[in-house]
Design a protein around this motif. Structure first.
Motif: not given
Length: 310
Positions: A112-117, A122-127
């Motif tokens: 999740e931190r990887y996606v956020a940074i 795409r963070h809002g979509e994937l998380c």
């Protein structure tokens, strides 16, 4: 003189075990109190709408249940309480499940931190919250595989009368043949390898982004990198826990007193210690959660935390 030495040799280990049991009870009580306070903060505020806090609460709940069950078994072993095997099987299911839930969830939190940074758009979509719930279900599904495999071999080998015998509840009672231990070891090593690869991958990717980030983005990026490092340290302790039964079995062949010392050290270092790092990562280092925690821990005497969770 020989008689006196034998008396000391019998009473001394008993005294040490009593002392160690008290220490464990104090540590477990402190960790459970902190975890319950964090869980209360999670549900009182709107943290359950954010993916990373949902995963954080999953580890808190898993750690708390694991500590309670393992501590009860420790007390039962110390005072030599036996139970029927079928009841021990049920206890083992929960203990094995929550043994794996924490490291698997830590891996998910790192991703999740990887996606956020690394993938902020795409963070809002994937998380999203909905996908976070699906992620928790997947975590519990993956964490169930080890105990399903172990119990499948047990059900195939044990007779019906075996489940009604009175025994001390230990994992060793489920292992009839050496190949069962090899199967369990293979599963643990497979989980270890997959989670290790995921942690290293996320660390390298975040490190690359941190070096290329602009001045205003470096602070948040490096903070995310430090979070991943803490996750990696906590995960390494959890993963070493998977190797503890094999180390303890080898030591038991050498000396029973050494076995007691090693098992106590493993319990403190690889079971209790990882469960106190989660509050450090999100309960203290996360400013928003820490402000809410102080507010509710001090019964509202601290200034009311901001409700902005963006």
């Amino acid at each position: 003189m020989a008689a006196n030495n034998s008396v000391v040799g019998v009473e001394s280990p008993k005294y040490v075990i009593n002392y160690r049991l008290v220490v464990v009870q104090v540590l477990v009580s402190v960790f459970l109190f902190i975890n319950f306070l964090l869980i209360r903060t999670f549900f009182v505020k709107d943290f359950y709408t954010t993916t990373r806090y949902i995963l954080f609460a999953t580890t808190l709940l898993s750690d708390s249940i694991f500590l309670i069950i393992s501590d009860i078994l420790l007390i039962f072993t110390f005072i030599k309480i036996t139970m029927q095997v079928w009841l021990c099987v049920i206890i083992y299911i929960f203990l094995s499940l929550f043994t794996f839930v924490t490291p698997v969830t830590l891996t998910a939190m790192t991703l999740e931190r990887y996606v956020a940074i690394c993938m902020p758009l795409r963070h809002g979509e994937l998380c999203s919250t909905r996908k976070a719930v699906h992620c928790v279900l997947i975590i519990y599904g993956l964490s169930s595989i080890p105990w399903i495999v172990v119990l499948a071999t047990l059900f195939a080998l044990a007779s019906h009368n075996f489940y009604y015998q009175d025994r001390q509840c230990t994992l060793e009672m489920f292992i009839f043949y050496q190949w069962q231990g090899h199967v369990r070891s293979a599963i643990n090593q497979f989980y270890f390898l997959i989670m290790f690869i995921a942690i290293v991958f996320c660390y390298l990717k975040i490190m690359k982004v941190a070096k290329a980030a602009s001045a205003e983005d470096k602070k948040s990026t490096w903070k995310g990198l430090k979070t991943v490092i803490l996750h990696a340290f906590q995960l390494s302790l959890c993963l070493v826990q998977l190797w503890c039964p094999f180390i303890e079995n080898a030591v038991l062949q050498i000396s029973f007193i050494l076995f007691i010392n090693v098992r106590y050290f493993n319990y403190i270092t690889f079971i209790l210690a990882p469960r106190c790092i989660s509050p450090l990562v999100y309960g203290i280092r996360d400013e928003m959660f820490f402000q809410a925690l102080k507010y509710y821990a001090l019964c509202g005497l601290y200034k009311k935390p901001s409700s902005n969770l963006s």
